[in-house]
Design an enzyme around this catalytic site. Sequence first.
Site, PDB file in Angstrom:
ATOM      1  CG  ASP A 198    -104.120 -50.131  19.149  1.00  0.00           C
ATOM      2  OD1 ASP A 198    -103.992 -49.189  19.961  1.00  0.00           O
ATOM      3  OD2 ASP A 198    -105.199 -50.422  18.611  1.00  0.00           O
TER       4      ASP A 198
ATOM      5  CE1 TYR B 202    -100.428 -30.838  19.565  1.00  0.00           C
ATOM      6  CE2 TYR B 202     -99.373 -31.452  21.632  1.00  0.00           C
ATOM      7  CZ  TYR B 202    -100.454 -30.919  20.956  1.00  0.00           C
ATOM      8  OH  TYR B 202    -101.557 -30.464  21.653  1.00  0.00           O
TER       9      TYR B 202
ATOM     10  CB  SER C 256     -94.295 -34.444  21.146  1.00  0.00           C
ATOM     11  OG  SER C 256     -94.865 -33.644  22.147  1.00  0.00           O
ATOM     12  CB  THR C 257     -93.124 -38.365  17.407  1.00  0.00           C
ATOM     13  OG1 THR C 257     -93.880 -39.544  17.681  1.00  0.00           O
ATOM     14  CG2 THR C 257     -92.060 -38.174  18.450  1.00  0.00           C
ATOM     15  N   GLY C 258     -96.382 -37.153  16.503  1.00  0.00           N
ATOM     16  CA  GLY C 258     -97.394 -37.235  15.449  1.00  0.00           C
ATOM     17  C   GLY C 258     -97.799 -35.830  15.027  1.00  0.00           C
TER      18      GLY C 258
ATOM     19  N   GLY D 150    -105.092 -39.165  16.370  1.00  0.00           N
ATOM     20  CA  GLY D 150    -103.927 -39.948  16.770  1.00  0.00           C
ATOM     21  C   GLY D 150    -104.224 -40.899  17.913  1.00  0.00           C
ATOM     22  CB  VAL D 151    -102.012 -42.183  20.584  1.00  0.00           C
ATOM     23  CG1 VAL D 151    -101.559 -41.010  21.392  1.00  0.00           C
ATOM     24  CG2 VAL D 151    -102.009 -43.457  21.405  1.00  0.00           C
ATOM     25  CG  ASP D 152    -106.496 -37.438  22.878  1.00  0.00           C
ATOM     26  OD1 ASP D 152    -107.145 -38.125  23.681  1.00  0.00           O
ATOM     27  OD2 ASP D 152    -106.487 -36.190  22.900  1.00  0.00           O
TER      28      ASP D 152
HETATM   29  N1  AR6 Z   1    -101.122 -46.822  19.639  1.00  0.00           N
HETATM   30  C1  AR6 Z   1     -99.848 -46.383  19.727  1.00  0.00           C
HETATM   31  N2  AR6 Z   1     -99.399 -45.285  19.080  1.00  0.00           N
HETATM   32  C2  AR6 Z   1    -100.273 -44.628  18.291  1.00  0.00           C
HETATM   33  C3  AR6 Z   1    -101.616 -45.021  18.145  1.00  0.00           C
HETATM   34  C4  AR6 Z   1    -102.045 -46.182  18.842  1.00  0.00           C
HETATM   35  N3  AR6 Z   1    -103.297 -46.635  18.783  1.00  0.00           N
HETATM   36  N4  AR6 Z   1    -102.227 -44.130  17.295  1.00  0.00           N
HETATM   37  C5  AR6 Z   1    -101.279 -43.226  16.928  1.00  0.00           C
HETATM   38  N5  AR6 Z   1    -100.102 -43.524  17.524  1.00  0.00           N
HETATM   39  P1  AR6 Z   1    -100.185 -38.147  18.118  1.00  0.00           P
HETATM   40  P2  AR6 Z   1     -98.851 -35.866  19.487  1.00  0.00           P
HETATM   41  C6  AR6 Z   1     -98.815 -42.836  17.431  1.00  0.00           C
HETATM   42  O1  AR6 Z   1    -100.456 -37.296  16.927  1.00  0.00           O
HETATM   43  O2  AR6 Z   1     -97.897 -35.693  18.375  1.00  0.00           O
HETATM   44  C7  AR6 Z   1    -104.003 -35.354  19.355  1.00  0.00           C
HETATM   45  O3  AR6 Z   1    -104.986 -34.838  18.520  1.00  0.00           O
HETATM   46  C8  AR6 Z   1     -98.547 -41.940  16.275  1.00  0.00           C
HETATM   47  O4  AR6 Z   1     -98.196 -42.710  15.131  1.00  0.00           O
HETATM   48  O5  AR6 Z   1    -101.248 -39.046  18.616  1.00  0.00           O
HETATM   49  O6  AR6 Z   1     -98.359 -35.816  20.895  1.00  0.00           O
HETATM   50  C9  AR6 Z   1    -104.061 -34.803  20.770  1.00  0.00           C
HETATM   51  O7  AR6 Z   1    -105.372 -34.496  21.184  1.00  0.00           O
HETATM   52  C10 AR6 Z   1     -97.366 -41.117  16.787  1.00  0.00           C
HETATM   53  O8  AR6 Z   1     -96.168 -41.861  16.643  1.00  0.00           O
HETATM   54  O9  AR6 Z   1     -99.723 -37.233  19.396  1.00  0.00           O
HETATM   55  C11 AR6 Z   1    -103.203 -33.576  20.676  1.00  0.00           C
HETATM   56  O10 AR6 Z   1    -103.954 -32.464  20.235  1.00  0.00           O
HETATM   57  C12 AR6 Z   1     -97.649 -41.004  18.289  1.00  0.00           C
HETATM   58  O11 AR6 Z   1     -98.697 -41.948  18.549  1.00  0.00           O
HETATM   59  C13 AR6 Z   1    -102.168 -33.937  19.655  1.00  0.00           C
HETATM   60  O12 AR6 Z   1    -102.751 -34.948  18.834  1.00  0.00           O
HETATM   61  C14 AR6 Z   1     -98.091 -39.638  18.757  1.00  0.00           C
HETATM   62  O13 AR6 Z   1     -98.887 -39.010  17.772  1.00  0.00           O
HETATM   63  C15 AR6 Z   1    -100.922 -34.516  20.280  1.00  0.00           C
HETATM   64  O14 AR6 Z   1     -99.963 -34.740  19.290  1.00  0.00           O
END
Ligand code: AR6
Length: 185
Positions: A20, A135, A131-133, A42-44
Amino acid sequence: MRAPVTRTIDGCRLVLVQGDITTQEVDAIVNAANSRLIGGGGVDGAIRRAGGPAIEEECAAIRADRGGCPTGSAVITGAGRLRARHVIHAVGPVWQGGRHGEADLLASAYRVSLTLAAEHGVRTIAFPSISTGVYGYPVAQAARVALRAVVVGIRGTSLEEVHFVLFSEADFDVYAEALRELLPG
Ligand code: AR6
């Protein structure tokens, strides 16, 4: 839980860890943000929950000042209650099939994050897999772009440690394989 994988490049340790990102002990954590800098999932969501309202207050000020952050770029704020001092909000591209400049925009998001980090005296930084979640960027392709951008971008900087924090074992394995291809040994 996978054991970390490490390489050293120009005196900087590049470490892949599974976990995390909010619990990393680093100077700066990178967030996978959107161009409006409005909190999402997600991570945000995880970073904003752990950091508290101070992060949104600074994002709101940036929105009021410049409307947000373009795709392929990044902005920096404080980190509220997180252990880190800074959060770097990087905006990766939405995957649209791969012929809409996605690789360049993704590499740019990492590069700008490293530049901002260097400008703020950051020595240790943690990236998620941008971008891999939500997006939808295919993780194997994103891993190659991300690792190459970081390996090139850390040369000549004062960064001492760069972590990639992968949430799942599957993502960790994909990044580990991409790193072996890029830097054998
Ligand atoms: N620690 C590390 N990685 C994580 C965590 C964590 N606590 N939580 C999720 N991930 P995403 P994106 C991983 O969707 O694709 C948001 O709503 C997750 O498994 O967070 O860039 C923003 O506001 C994945 O592998 O980001 C944007 O609108 C990775 O983080 C949009 O999502 C990225 O997934 C951005 O989408």
